[in-house]
Design an enzyme around this catalytic site. Structure first.
Site, PDB file in Angstrom:
ATOM      1  N   GLU A   1     -10.410  -0.641   3.228  1.00 51.69           N
ATOM      2  CA  GLU A   1     -10.862  -2.024   3.654  1.00 51.69           C
ATOM      3  C   GLU A   1      -9.736  -3.028   3.954  1.00 51.69           C
ATOM      4  O   GLU A   1      -9.071  -3.335   2.952  1.00 51.69           O
ATOM      5  CB  GLU A   1     -11.724  -2.704   2.472  1.00 51.69           C
ATOM      6  CG  GLU A   1     -12.962  -1.784   2.072  1.00 51.69           C
ATOM      7  CD  GLU A   1     -13.970  -1.909   2.831  1.00 51.69           C
ATOM      8  OE1 GLU A   1     -14.190  -2.733   4.147  1.00 51.69           O
ATOM      9  OE2 GLU A   1     -15.294  -1.215   2.727  1.00 51.69           O
TER      10      GLU A   1
ATOM     11  N   CYS B   1     -11.303 -11.791   3.124  1.00 56.79           N
ATOM     12  CA  CYS B   1     -11.084 -10.673   4.363  1.00 56.79           C
ATOM     13  C   CYS B   1     -11.795 -11.280   5.414  1.00 56.79           C
ATOM     14  O   CYS B   1     -11.564 -10.974   6.443  1.00 56.79           O
ATOM     15  CB  CYS B   1     -11.296  -9.461   3.755  1.00 56.79           C
ATOM     16  SG  CYS B   1     -12.752  -9.245   2.826  1.00 56.79           S
TER      17      CYS B   1
HETATM   18  P1  NAD Z   1      -1.203  -5.686   0.310  1.00 49.99           P
HETATM   19  O1  NAD Z   1      -1.562  -4.562   1.483  1.00 49.99           O
HETATM   20  O2  NAD Z   1       0.068  -6.475   0.575  1.00 49.99           O
HETATM   21  O3  NAD Z   1      -1.542  -5.168  -1.233  1.00 49.99           O
HETATM   22  C1  NAD Z   1      -2.736  -4.727  -1.761  1.00 49.99           C
HETATM   23  C2  NAD Z   1      -2.314  -3.919  -2.773  1.00 49.99           C
HETATM   24  O4  NAD Z   1      -1.760  -2.675  -2.281  1.00 49.99           O
HETATM   25  C3  NAD Z   1      -1.425  -4.423  -3.734  1.00 49.99           C
HETATM   26  O5  NAD Z   1      -1.927  -4.176  -5.102  1.00 49.99           O
HETATM   27  C4  NAD Z   1      -0.293  -3.812  -3.674  1.00 49.99           C
HETATM   28  O6  NAD Z   1       0.521  -3.609  -4.728  1.00 49.99           O
HETATM   29  C5  NAD Z   1      -0.505  -2.351  -3.085  1.00 49.99           C
HETATM   30  N1  NAD Z   1       0.553  -1.701  -2.242  1.00 49.99           N
HETATM   31  C6  NAD Z   1       1.445  -2.183  -1.803  1.00 49.99           C
HETATM   32  N2  NAD Z   1       2.157  -1.073  -1.117  1.00 49.99           N
HETATM   33  C7  NAD Z   1       1.608  -0.016  -1.402  1.00 49.99           C
HETATM   34  C8  NAD Z   1       2.130   1.403  -1.271  1.00 49.99           C
HETATM   35  N3  NAD Z   1       2.981   1.723  -0.373  1.00 49.99           N
HETATM   36  N4  NAD Z   1       1.129   2.378  -1.705  1.00 49.99           N
HETATM   37  C9  NAD Z   1       0.058   1.979  -2.511  1.00 49.99           C
HETATM   38  N5  NAD Z   1      -0.103   0.652  -2.889  1.00 49.99           N
HETATM   39  C10 NAD Z   1       0.455  -0.357  -2.189  1.00 49.99           C
HETATM   40  O7  NAD Z   1      -2.514  -6.621   0.616  1.00 49.99           O
HETATM   41  P2  NAD Z   1      -2.789  -8.407  -0.061  1.00 49.99           P
HETATM   42  O8  NAD Z   1      -1.776  -9.192   0.504  1.00 49.99           O
HETATM   43  O9  NAD Z   1      -2.833  -8.136  -1.509  1.00 49.99           O
HETATM   44  O10 NAD Z   1      -4.332  -8.616   0.496  1.00 49.99           O
HETATM   45  C11 NAD Z   1      -4.282  -9.477   1.739  1.00 49.99           C
HETATM   46  C12 NAD Z   1      -4.953  -8.569   2.774  1.00 49.99           C
HETATM   47  O11 NAD Z   1      -5.952  -7.707   2.340  1.00 49.99           O
HETATM   48  C13 NAD Z   1      -5.383  -9.158   3.903  1.00 49.99           C
HETATM   49  O12 NAD Z   1      -5.122  -8.710   5.292  1.00 49.99           O
HETATM   50  C14 NAD Z   1      -6.893  -9.075   3.835  1.00 49.99           C
HETATM   51  O13 NAD Z   1      -7.580  -9.272   4.799  1.00 49.99           O
HETATM   52  C15 NAD Z   1      -7.237  -7.810   3.051  1.00 49.99           C
HETATM   53  N6  NAD Z   1      -8.456  -7.770   2.581  1.00 49.99           N
HETATM   54  C16 NAD Z   1      -9.367  -6.790   3.298  1.00 49.99           C
HETATM   55  C17 NAD Z   1     -10.852  -6.910   2.659  1.00 49.99           C
HETATM   56  C18 NAD Z   1     -11.699  -6.046   2.950  1.00 49.99           C
HETATM   57  O14 NAD Z   1     -12.832  -5.719   2.313  1.00 49.99           O
HETATM   58  N7  NAD Z   1     -11.511  -5.379   4.208  1.00 49.99           N
HETATM   59  C19 NAD Z   1     -10.929  -7.484   1.407  1.00 49.99           C
HETATM   60  C20 NAD Z   1      -9.867  -8.545   0.796  1.00 49.99           C
HETATM   61  C21 NAD Z   1      -8.614  -8.552   1.344  1.00 49.99           C
END
Ligand code: NAD
Length: 481
Positions: free
Chosen positions: A251, A285
Protein backbone atom coordinates in the site's frame (compact mmCIF):
# COMPACT_ATOMS: atom_id res chain seq x y z
CA UNK A 1 15.93 12.99 33.87
CA UNK A 2 16.99 9.88 32.02
CA UNK A 3 14.72 8.65 29.26
CA UNK A 4 12.77 5.43 29.59
CA UNK A 5 13.40 2.66 27.04
CA UNK A 6 10.27 1.05 25.57
CA UNK A 7 11.09 -2.57 24.76
CA UNK A 8 10.06 -4.77 21.88
CA UNK A 9 7.80 -7.75 22.50
CA UNK A 10 9.00 -11.17 21.35
CA UNK A 11 7.37 -14.35 22.64
CA UNK A 12 5.45 -12.06 25.04
CA UNK A 13 8.73 -11.04 26.68
CA UNK A 14 10.29 -7.56 26.73
CA UNK A 15 13.40 -7.26 24.55
CA UNK A 16 15.83 -4.35 24.54
CA UNK A 17 18.86 -3.92 22.29
CA UNK A 18 22.45 -2.78 22.65
CA UNK A 19 21.68 0.24 20.50
CA UNK A 20 18.72 2.55 20.93
CA UNK A 21 17.54 5.88 19.56
CA UNK A 22 15.37 8.77 20.75
CA UNK A 23 11.76 9.29 19.77
CA UNK A 24 10.89 13.00 19.58
CA UNK A 25 7.74 15.01 20.08
CA UNK A 26 7.22 16.90 16.80
CA UNK A 27 5.32 19.68 18.61
CA UNK A 28 8.22 20.53 20.92
CA UNK A 29 11.31 18.80 19.55
CA UNK A 30 11.78 17.11 22.95
CA UNK A 31 12.97 13.52 23.27
CA UNK A 32 10.17 11.47 24.84
CA UNK A 33 11.64 7.99 25.12
CA UNK A 34 14.20 5.53 23.81
CA UNK A 35 13.49 2.88 21.20
CA UNK A 36 15.63 -0.25 20.78
CA UNK A 37 17.40 -0.61 17.45
CA UNK A 38 16.96 -4.35 16.85
CA UNK A 39 20.01 -6.27 15.67
CA UNK A 40 19.93 -8.65 12.69
CA UNK A 41 20.02 -11.53 15.16
CA UNK A 42 17.06 -10.12 17.10
CA UNK A 43 15.05 -9.89 13.87
CA UNK A 44 15.79 -13.56 13.26
CA UNK A 45 14.75 -14.42 16.82
CA UNK A 46 11.44 -12.60 16.36
CA UNK A 47 10.73 -14.47 13.11
CA UNK A 48 11.69 -17.74 14.82
CA UNK A 49 9.27 -17.03 17.68
CA UNK A 50 6.49 -16.32 15.19
CA UNK A 51 7.31 -19.47 13.24
CA UNK A 52 7.25 -21.63 16.38
CA UNK A 53 3.88 -20.26 17.52
CA UNK A 54 2.17 -20.43 14.14
CA UNK A 55 1.06 -24.11 13.81
CA UNK A 56 -0.72 -24.13 17.18
CA UNK A 57 -2.30 -20.73 16.50
CA UNK A 58 -3.58 -21.89 13.09
CA UNK A 59 -4.81 -25.17 14.59
CA UNK A 60 -7.09 -23.39 17.07
CA UNK A 61 -10.74 -23.32 16.05
CA UNK A 62 -11.55 -20.12 14.19
CA UNK A 63 -14.09 -19.25 16.91
CA UNK A 64 -11.30 -19.20 19.52
CA UNK A 65 -9.13 -16.87 17.46
CA UNK A 66 -12.12 -14.61 16.92
CA UNK A 67 -12.88 -14.54 20.64
CA UNK A 68 -9.27 -13.67 21.48
CA UNK A 69 -9.32 -10.84 18.94
CA UNK A 70 -12.48 -9.51 20.56
CA UNK A 71 -10.45 -9.45 23.79
CA UNK A 72 -7.79 -7.50 21.92
CA UNK A 73 -10.51 -4.96 21.03
CA UNK A 74 -11.37 -4.70 24.75
CA UNK A 75 -7.71 -4.10 25.61
CA UNK A 76 -7.56 -1.34 23.00
CA UNK A 77 -10.72 0.17 24.44
CA UNK A 78 -9.44 0.00 28.01
CA UNK A 79 -6.09 1.58 27.08
CA UNK A 80 -7.40 4.03 24.49
CA UNK A 81 -6.53 7.14 26.48
CA UNK A 82 -3.01 5.93 27.30
CA UNK A 83 -2.29 4.97 23.68
CA UNK A 84 -3.92 8.12 22.25
CA UNK A 85 -1.53 10.08 24.46
CA UNK A 86 1.39 8.37 22.75
CA UNK A 87 -0.05 9.04 19.30
CA UNK A 88 -0.29 12.76 20.11
CA UNK A 89 3.13 12.99 21.74
CA UNK A 90 4.86 11.02 19.04
CA UNK A 91 2.92 11.52 15.82
CA UNK A 92 1.59 15.01 16.56
CA UNK A 93 -2.11 14.77 15.74
CA UNK A 94 -4.27 16.44 18.41
CA UNK A 95 -6.00 14.26 20.96
CA UNK A 96 -9.36 15.39 19.55
CA UNK A 97 -12.39 13.29 20.29
CA UNK A 98 -14.79 10.85 18.74
CA UNK A 99 -18.00 12.03 17.11
CA UNK A 100 -19.21 14.04 14.16
CA UNK A 101 -18.35 17.44 15.62
CA UNK A 102 -14.99 16.44 17.05
CA UNK A 103 -11.59 16.92 15.43
CA UNK A 104 -10.48 13.52 14.06
CA UNK A 105 -7.27 13.12 16.06
CA UNK A 106 -5.55 10.53 18.25
CA UNK A 107 -8.72 9.41 20.05
CA UNK A 108 -10.31 8.90 16.64
CA UNK A 109 -7.27 6.79 15.66
CA UNK A 110 -7.80 4.57 18.73
CA UNK A 111 -11.53 4.34 18.00
CA UNK A 112 -10.52 3.16 14.50
CA UNK A 113 -8.13 0.57 15.99
CA UNK A 114 -11.01 -0.91 17.96
CA UNK A 115 -13.39 -0.96 14.98
CA UNK A 116 -10.75 -2.44 12.65
CA UNK A 117 -10.20 -5.17 15.24
CA UNK A 118 -13.84 -6.01 15.80
CA UNK A 119 -14.74 -6.23 12.12
CA UNK A 120 -12.15 -8.78 10.96
CA UNK A 121 -12.91 -10.73 14.14
CA UNK A 122 -16.60 -10.81 13.20
CA UNK A 123 -16.51 -11.63 9.50
CA UNK A 124 -17.60 -15.05 8.30
CA UNK A 125 -15.24 -16.79 5.91
CA UNK A 126 -17.07 -19.90 4.79
CA UNK A 127 -15.70 -22.58 2.48
CA UNK A 128 -16.81 -21.76 -1.09
CA UNK A 129 -18.20 -24.60 -3.15
CA UNK A 130 -16.98 -23.38 -6.52
CA UNK A 131 -18.37 -26.28 -8.57
CA UNK A 132 -20.57 -29.30 -7.93
CA UNK A 133 -22.30 -31.82 -10.16
CA UNK A 134 -23.05 -35.55 -10.02
CA UNK A 135 -19.39 -36.47 -10.54
CA UNK A 136 -17.41 -34.03 -8.41
CA UNK A 137 -17.39 -31.36 -5.74
CA UNK A 138 -14.75 -28.61 -5.67
CA UNK A 139 -14.28 -26.49 -2.57
CA UNK A 140 -12.14 -23.41 -2.06
CA UNK A 141 -10.58 -23.35 1.41
CA UNK A 142 -8.55 -20.50 2.86
CA UNK A 143 -5.30 -21.31 4.68
CA UNK A 144 -2.97 -18.95 6.50
CA UNK A 145 0.34 -18.06 4.88
CA UNK A 146 2.35 -18.69 8.05
CA UNK A 147 4.55 -15.83 9.30
CA UNK A 148 3.62 -12.31 8.19
CA UNK A 149 6.19 -9.50 8.23
CA UNK A 150 4.47 -6.12 8.58
CA UNK A 151 6.15 -2.76 8.01
CA UNK A 152 4.26 0.38 8.97
CA UNK A 153 4.58 4.15 8.30
CA UNK A 154 4.38 7.12 10.70
CA UNK A 155 1.19 8.91 9.71
CA UNK A 156 -1.45 6.70 11.40
CA UNK A 157 1.00 4.49 13.27
CA UNK A 158 -1.39 2.49 15.45
CA UNK A 159 -4.28 2.24 13.02
CA UNK A 160 -2.16 1.02 10.11
CA UNK A 161 -0.42 -1.49 12.40
CA UNK A 162 -3.86 -2.83 13.36
CA UNK A 163 -4.85 -3.08 9.67
CA UNK A 164 -1.83 -5.30 9.15
CA UNK A 165 -1.97 -7.30 12.39
CA UNK A 166 -5.61 -8.20 13.03
CA UNK A 167 -6.73 -9.79 9.72
CA UNK A 168 -3.43 -11.70 9.64
CA UNK A 169 -4.00 -13.14 13.12
CA UNK A 170 -7.65 -13.89 12.45
CA UNK A 171 -6.67 -15.98 9.44
CA UNK A 172 -4.22 -18.06 11.51
CA UNK A 173 -0.96 -16.31 10.68
CA UNK A 174 1.52 -15.06 13.26
CA UNK A 175 3.08 -11.61 12.89
CA UNK A 176 6.33 -9.70 13.31
CA UNK A 177 5.74 -5.97 12.92
CA UNK A 178 8.22 -3.12 12.57
CA UNK A 179 6.81 0.35 13.22
CA UNK A 180 8.27 3.47 11.62
CA UNK A 181 11.37 4.75 13.39
CA UNK A 182 9.55 8.10 13.76
CA UNK A 183 6.61 6.68 15.72
CA UNK A 184 7.74 3.47 17.38
CA UNK A 185 6.78 3.83 21.05
CA UNK A 186 3.00 3.99 20.61
CA UNK A 187 3.05 0.83 18.49
CA UNK A 188 5.47 -1.01 20.81
CA UNK A 189 3.25 -0.15 23.76
CA UNK A 190 0.09 -1.17 21.92
CA UNK A 191 1.57 -4.54 20.96
CA UNK A 192 2.89 -5.11 24.49
CA UNK A 193 -0.63 -4.61 25.84
CA UNK A 194 -2.53 -6.66 23.29
CA UNK A 195 0.02 -9.50 23.23
CA UNK A 196 -0.88 -10.14 26.89
CA UNK A 197 -4.20 -11.67 25.80
CA UNK A 198 -2.58 -13.70 23.00
CA UNK A 199 -0.39 -16.83 23.20
CA UNK A 200 3.39 -16.14 23.23
CA UNK A 201 4.98 -15.69 19.81
CA UNK A 202 1.74 -14.92 17.99
CA UNK A 203 2.46 -11.17 17.78
CA UNK A 204 6.01 -9.81 17.96
CA UNK A 205 7.81 -6.54 17.27
CA UNK A 206 11.19 -5.38 16.07
CA UNK A 207 12.16 -1.72 15.81
CA UNK A 208 14.63 0.54 14.08
CA UNK A 209 15.29 2.18 10.76
CA UNK A 210 14.75 0.85 7.25
CA UNK A 211 17.80 -1.36 7.71
CA UNK A 212 15.86 -3.41 10.29
CA UNK A 213 12.87 -3.55 7.91
CA UNK A 214 15.25 -4.85 5.25
CA UNK A 215 16.44 -7.71 7.49
CA UNK A 216 12.83 -8.59 8.22
CA UNK A 217 11.57 -8.70 4.63
CA UNK A 218 14.65 -10.58 3.42
CA UNK A 219 14.20 -13.34 6.00
CA UNK A 220 13.45 -16.56 4.07
CA UNK A 221 11.17 -17.76 6.88
CA UNK A 222 8.70 -14.92 6.22
CA UNK A 223 5.73 -16.17 4.20
CA UNK A 224 4.04 -12.88 3.31
CA UNK A 225 4.93 -9.19 3.56
CA UNK A 226 2.43 -6.44 4.33
CA UNK A 227 3.97 -3.05 3.61
CA UNK A 228 2.49 0.43 3.89
CA UNK A 229 4.68 3.38 3.10
CA UNK A 230 6.25 5.36 0.29
CA UNK A 231 6.48 4.22 -3.31
CA UNK A 232 10.29 4.39 -3.20
CA UNK A 233 10.48 1.97 -0.25
CA UNK A 234 7.71 -0.15 -1.77
CA UNK A 235 9.88 -0.75 -4.83
CA UNK A 236 12.79 -1.87 -2.62
CA UNK A 237 10.52 -4.22 -0.68
CA UNK A 238 9.09 -5.71 -3.88
CA UNK A 239 12.66 -6.33 -5.12
CA UNK A 240 13.66 -7.98 -1.82
CA UNK A 241 10.48 -10.08 -1.84
CA UNK A 242 11.14 -11.22 -5.39
CA UNK A 243 14.38 -12.91 -4.32
CA UNK A 244 12.50 -15.31 -2.02
CA UNK A 245 9.29 -15.23 -4.10
CA UNK A 246 7.51 -13.92 -0.99
CA UNK A 247 3.98 -12.67 -1.71
CA UNK A 248 3.29 -9.03 -0.82
CA UNK A 249 0.50 -6.58 -0.13
CA UNK A 250 1.93 -3.16 -0.94
CA UNK A 251 0.00 0.00 0.00
CA UNK A 252 1.92 3.03 -1.25
CA UNK A 253 1.63 6.74 -1.76
CA UNK A 254 -0.99 8.55 -3.76
CA UNK A 255 -1.65 11.92 -5.33
CA UNK A 256 -5.43 11.92 -5.09
CA UNK A 257 -7.35 14.28 -7.33
CA UNK A 258 -10.61 15.83 -6.14
CA UNK A 259 -12.79 17.11 -8.98
CA UNK A 260 -15.53 19.62 -8.23
CA UNK A 261 -18.25 19.47 -10.88
CA UNK A 262 -19.97 22.63 -12.19
CA UNK A 263 -23.23 21.83 -10.36
CA UNK A 264 -21.57 21.55 -6.91
CA UNK A 265 -22.59 23.88 -4.07
CA UNK A 266 -19.32 25.34 -2.68
CA UNK A 267 -20.77 26.08 0.76
CA UNK A 268 -22.33 22.64 1.13
CA UNK A 269 -19.17 20.71 0.17
CA UNK A 270 -16.54 22.94 1.82
CA UNK A 271 -16.19 21.26 5.22
CA UNK A 272 -16.00 17.70 3.85
CA UNK A 273 -13.62 18.86 1.15
CA UNK A 274 -11.47 20.57 3.78
CA UNK A 275 -11.12 17.44 5.92
CA UNK A 276 -10.66 15.35 2.77
CA UNK A 277 -7.53 17.38 2.07
CA UNK A 278 -6.25 18.30 5.52
CA UNK A 279 -7.05 15.30 7.74
CA UNK A 280 -3.99 14.69 9.94
CA UNK A 281 -2.36 17.79 8.38
CA UNK A 282 -2.63 16.18 4.94
CA UNK A 283 -0.36 13.35 6.13
CA UNK A 284 -2.81 10.70 5.03
CA UNK A 285 -2.29 8.39 2.09
CA UNK A 286 -5.79 8.99 0.73
CA UNK A 287 -6.06 12.75 1.28
CA UNK A 288 -7.13 14.98 -1.61
CA UNK A 289 -3.79 16.30 -2.85
CA UNK A 290 -4.88 18.17 -6.01
CA UNK A 291 -8.17 20.03 -6.31
CA UNK A 292 -9.68 20.63 -9.78
CA UNK A 293 -12.37 23.32 -9.83
CA UNK A 294 -14.35 24.72 -12.78
CA UNK A 295 -13.68 28.40 -13.59
CA UNK A 296 -17.14 29.48 -12.49
CA UNK A 297 -16.80 28.02 -8.98
CA UNK A 298 -13.10 28.63 -8.43
CA UNK A 299 -13.24 31.78 -6.31
CA UNK A 300 -16.19 30.59 -4.21
CA UNK A 301 -14.59 27.22 -3.41
CA UNK A 302 -11.25 28.83 -2.54
CA UNK A 303 -12.96 31.44 -0.30
CA UNK A 304 -14.87 28.72 1.61
CA UNK A 305 -11.73 26.60 2.14
CA UNK A 306 -9.69 29.63 3.19
CA UNK A 307 -12.26 30.62 5.82
CA UNK A 308 -12.21 27.11 7.31
CA UNK A 309 -8.41 26.79 7.17
CA UNK A 310 -7.85 30.11 8.91
CA UNK A 311 -10.25 29.22 11.72
CA UNK A 312 -8.44 25.95 12.64
CA UNK A 313 -6.31 26.39 15.79
CA UNK A 314 -2.83 24.87 15.35
CA UNK A 315 -0.50 23.89 18.17
CA UNK A 316 0.63 21.14 20.52
CA UNK A 317 -2.15 18.56 20.21
CA UNK A 318 -1.90 17.67 23.90
CA UNK A 319 -3.48 21.06 24.69
CA UNK A 320 -7.28 21.37 24.60
CA UNK A 321 -8.97 23.08 21.64
CA UNK A 322 -6.23 22.32 19.11
CA UNK A 323 -7.44 21.12 15.70
CA UNK A 324 -4.15 20.86 13.83
CA UNK A 325 -0.79 19.60 15.11
CA UNK A 326 2.72 19.76 13.68
CA UNK A 327 4.12 17.96 10.65
CA UNK A 328 5.49 14.69 12.02
CA UNK A 329 9.15 14.98 11.01
CA UNK A 330 11.67 17.42 9.65
CA UNK A 331 12.16 15.57 6.36
CA UNK A 332 8.46 15.92 5.58
CA UNK A 333 8.42 19.52 6.80
CA UNK A 334 11.30 20.39 4.45
CA UNK A 335 9.51 18.71 1.56
CA UNK A 336 6.35 20.76 2.15
CA UNK A 337 8.39 23.95 2.40
CA UNK A 338 10.26 23.17 -0.83
CA UNK A 339 7.08 22.42 -2.77
CA UNK A 340 5.39 25.65 -1.65
CA UNK A 341 8.55 27.71 -2.32
CA UNK A 342 8.86 26.23 -5.81
CA UNK A 343 5.19 26.98 -6.51
CA UNK A 344 5.65 30.58 -5.37
CA UNK A 345 8.79 30.96 -7.48
CA UNK A 346 6.84 29.61 -10.45
CA UNK A 347 4.25 32.38 -10.15
CA UNK A 348 1.54 30.67 -8.10
CA UNK A 349 -0.58 32.62 -5.60
CA UNK A 350 -0.36 31.65 -1.91
CA UNK A 351 -3.92 32.26 -0.70
CA UNK A 352 -3.17 31.48 2.95
CA UNK A 353 -0.26 30.02 4.92
CA UNK A 354 2.93 29.50 2.94
CA UNK A 355 5.58 30.33 5.55
CA UNK A 356 6.76 28.00 8.34
CA UNK A 357 5.98 29.10 11.88
CA UNK A 358 9.02 30.22 13.87
CA UNK A 359 9.88 28.54 17.18
CA UNK A 360 9.93 24.97 18.41
CA UNK A 361 8.09 22.19 16.63
CA UNK A 362 7.45 21.37 12.97
CA UNK A 363 4.57 23.79 12.53
CA UNK A 364 3.57 24.73 8.99
CA UNK A 365 0.28 26.58 8.48
CA UNK A 366 -2.59 25.23 6.39
CA UNK A 367 -1.77 26.49 2.89
CA UNK A 368 -3.91 26.98 -0.23
CA UNK A 369 -2.19 27.61 -3.54
CA UNK A 370 -3.91 28.88 -6.71
CA UNK A 371 -2.76 29.99 -10.19
CA UNK A 372 -0.94 26.72 -10.50
CA UNK A 373 -1.13 24.03 -13.17
CA UNK A 374 -0.09 20.48 -13.87
CA UNK A 375 3.66 20.24 -14.30
CA UNK A 376 4.38 22.24 -11.11
CA UNK A 377 6.13 20.07 -8.52
CA UNK A 378 3.40 20.80 -5.94
CA UNK A 379 0.82 19.27 -8.29
CA UNK A 380 2.88 16.40 -9.68
CA UNK A 381 4.55 15.19 -6.46
CA UNK A 382 2.81 13.82 -3.38
CA UNK A 383 3.10 16.68 -0.83
CA UNK A 384 1.83 14.58 2.12
CA UNK A 385 1.33 17.72 4.17
CA UNK A 386 -0.94 20.71 4.88
CA UNK A 387 -0.91 22.23 1.39
CA UNK A 388 -3.55 22.02 -1.31
CA UNK A 389 -3.02 23.23 -4.89
CA UNK A 390 -6.24 24.37 -6.58
CA UNK A 391 -6.25 24.00 -10.36
CA UNK A 392 -8.86 25.64 -12.61
CA UNK A 393 -10.46 23.73 -15.44
CA UNK A 394 -12.83 24.61 -18.30
CA UNK A 395 -13.68 21.23 -19.68
CA UNK A 396 -14.45 18.13 -17.58
CA UNK A 397 -12.63 15.88 -20.07
CA UNK A 398 -9.47 17.91 -19.42
CA UNK A 399 -9.93 17.61 -15.66
CA UNK A 400 -10.29 13.83 -15.92
CA UNK A 401 -7.24 13.58 -18.17
CA UNK A 402 -5.26 15.65 -15.66
CA UNK A 403 -6.45 13.51 -12.76
CA UNK A 404 -5.23 10.41 -14.62
CA UNK A 405 -1.89 11.88 -15.73
CA UNK A 406 0.09 10.79 -12.68
CA UNK A 407 1.64 7.36 -12.20
CA UNK A 408 -0.20 6.66 -8.92
CA UNK A 409 -3.85 5.89 -8.26
CA UNK A 410 -4.88 5.42 -4.64
CA UNK A 411 -8.05 7.49 -4.19
CA UNK A 412 -9.95 10.29 -5.90
CA UNK A 413 -13.22 12.13 -5.42
CA UNK A 414 -15.96 13.81 -7.42
CA UNK A 415 -18.18 16.52 -5.92
CA UNK A 416 -21.58 17.53 -7.36
CA UNK A 417 -25.34 17.41 -6.97
CA UNK A 418 -26.27 15.24 -9.96
CA UNK A 419 -25.15 11.86 -8.64
CA UNK A 420 -25.49 10.05 -11.96
CA UNK A 421 -23.19 12.58 -13.58
CA UNK A 422 -20.77 12.29 -10.67
CA UNK A 423 -20.81 8.49 -11.06
CA UNK A 424 -20.07 8.79 -14.77
CA UNK A 425 -17.02 10.94 -14.02
CA UNK A 426 -15.95 8.63 -11.15
CA UNK A 427 -15.92 5.60 -13.43
CA UNK A 428 -13.40 7.31 -15.74
CA UNK A 429 -10.84 7.99 -12.99
CA UNK A 430 -7.87 5.65 -12.52
CA UNK A 431 -7.84 5.06 -8.77
CA UNK A 432 -8.49 2.20 -6.35
CA UNK A 433 -11.38 4.12 -4.75
CA UNK A 434 -13.36 7.07 -6.10
CA UNK A 435 -15.54 8.75 -3.48
CA UNK A 436 -18.56 10.88 -4.36
CA UNK A 437 -19.14 13.93 -2.15
CA UNK A 438 -16.61 12.65 0.40
CA UNK A 439 -12.90 11.89 0.33
CA UNK A 440 -10.84 9.33 2.21
CA UNK A 441 -13.99 7.88 3.79
CA UNK A 442 -12.53 4.45 4.47
CA UNK A 443 -14.56 1.85 6.36
CA UNK A 444 -13.56 -1.52 7.89
CA UNK A 445 -16.09 -3.38 5.71
CA UNK A 446 -15.04 -1.73 2.43
CA UNK A 447 -11.97 -2.97 0.50
CA UNK A 448 -9.19 -0.42 0.07
CA UNK A 449 -6.11 -0.49 -2.13
CA UNK A 450 -4.33 1.30 -4.93
CA UNK A 451 -3.78 0.90 -8.66
CA UNK A 452 -0.77 1.88 -10.78
CA UNK A 453 2.16 3.02 -8.61
CA UNK A 454 0.01 3.10 -5.46
CA UNK A 455 0.61 -0.59 -4.95
CA UNK A 456 -1.28 -3.86 -5.10
CA UNK A 457 -3.52 -5.99 -2.95
CA UNK A 458 -6.54 -5.06 -0.87
CA UNK A 459 -7.09 -4.42 2.83
CA UNK A 460 -10.35 -4.33 4.84
CA UNK A 461 -13.57 -6.31 4.58
CA UNK A 462 -13.74 -9.87 3.37
CA UNK A 463 -11.30 -9.13 0.51
CA UNK A 464 -8.74 -7.90 3.03
CA UNK A 465 -9.13 -11.10 5.02
CA UNK A 466 -8.71 -13.21 1.89
CA UNK A 467 -5.50 -11.31 1.12
CA UNK A 468 -3.81 -12.77 4.21
CA UNK A 469 -4.79 -16.32 3.27
CA UNK A 470 -3.76 -18.60 0.47
CA UNK A 471 -6.42 -20.53 -1.39
CA UNK A 472 -6.47 -24.30 -1.39
CA UNK A 473 -8.85 -26.25 -3.59
CA UNK A 474 -10.11 -29.58 -2.25
CA UNK A 475 -11.44 -31.50 -5.22
CA UNK A 476 -13.49 -34.63 -4.59
CA UNK A 477 -14.52 -37.33 -7.08
CA UNK A 478 -17.98 -38.60 -6.31
CA UNK A 479 -18.89 -42.26 -6.47
CA UNK A 480 -21.13 -43.08 -9.42
CA UNK A 481 -24.76 -43.26 -8.17
P1 NAD B 1 8.61 5.08 4.20
O1 NAD B 1 8.54 4.26 2.97
O2 NAD B 1 9.70 6.05 4.35
O3 NAD B 1 8.70 4.14 5.49
C1 NAD B 1 7.73 3.15 5.76
C2 NAD B 1 8.36 2.02 6.57
O4 NAD B 1 9.30 1.31 5.76
C3 NAD B 1 9.12 2.47 7.81
O5 NAD B 1 8.83 1.58 8.86
C4 NAD B 1 10.57 2.36 7.37
O6 NAD B 1 11.47 2.17 8.43
C5 NAD B 1 10.50 1.13 6.49
N1 NAD B 1 11.60 1.00 5.52
C6 NAD B 1 12.35 1.97 4.94
N2 NAD B 1 13.25 1.42 4.08
C7 NAD B 1 13.05 0.07 4.12
C8 NAD B 1 13.65 -1.03 3.45
N3 NAD B 1 14.63 -0.88 2.55
N4 NAD B 1 13.20 -2.27 3.72
C9 NAD B 1 12.19 -2.45 4.61
N5 NAD B 1 11.60 -1.45 5.28
C10 NAD B 1 12.01 -0.20 5.04
O7 NAD B 1 7.18 5.76 4.32
P2 NAD B 1 6.69 6.84 5.39
O8 NAD B 1 7.39 8.13 5.06
O9 NAD B 1 6.78 6.27 6.75
O10 NAD B 1 5.13 6.96 5.04
C11 NAD B 1 4.61 7.91 4.18
C12 NAD B 1 4.21 7.28 2.85
O11 NAD B 1 3.33 6.18 3.09
C13 NAD B 1 3.44 8.22 1.96
O12 NAD B 1 3.90 8.10 0.64
C14 NAD B 1 2.01 7.73 2.07
O13 NAD B 1 1.19 8.07 0.99
C15 NAD B 1 2.21 6.27 2.22
N6 NAD B 1 1.04 5.64 2.85
C16 NAD B 1 0.26 4.79 2.11
C17 NAD B 1 -0.87 4.21 2.68
C18 NAD B 1 -1.76 3.28 1.88
O14 NAD B 1 -2.59 2.60 2.48
N7 NAD B 1 -1.62 3.20 0.58
C19 NAD B 1 -1.21 4.50 4.00
C20 NAD B 1 -0.38 5.36 4.73
C21 NAD B 1 0.75 5.91 4.14
Amino acid sequence: MSLQTYPNTVDNRPVTSERSFESKNPATGEAIGLVPHSSAEQVEQAVRAARKAQPAWAARPDAERRALLMKVAEVLHGNAEYLAGWVTREQGKPLGGVGPTEVPGARFELFGCEAWTQVPASLEMPVDVVFEDATRRDEMHRKPFGVIAAIAPWNWPLLIAIWQIVPSLRAGNTVVIKPSEYTSIGTLEMVRLIAEVLPPGVLNTVSGTGEVGGWLVENPDVDKIMFTGSSATGAKIAAAAARNLTPTTIELGGNDAAIVLPDADPKAIAMDLFWGAFLNMGQTCACAKRLYVPDALHDAVVAELKAIAEAMPMGDGAQPGIAMGPIQNRMQFDKVRRLVDEARAGGATIVCGGEPRAGAGNFYPLTLVTDIADGASLVDEEQFGPVLPVIRYRDIDDAIAQANRVDVGLGASVWGTDIEQARAVASRIEAGTVWINQHGAIHPMVPFGGVKGSGWGLEFGIDGLKAVTQPQVISLKKKPQ
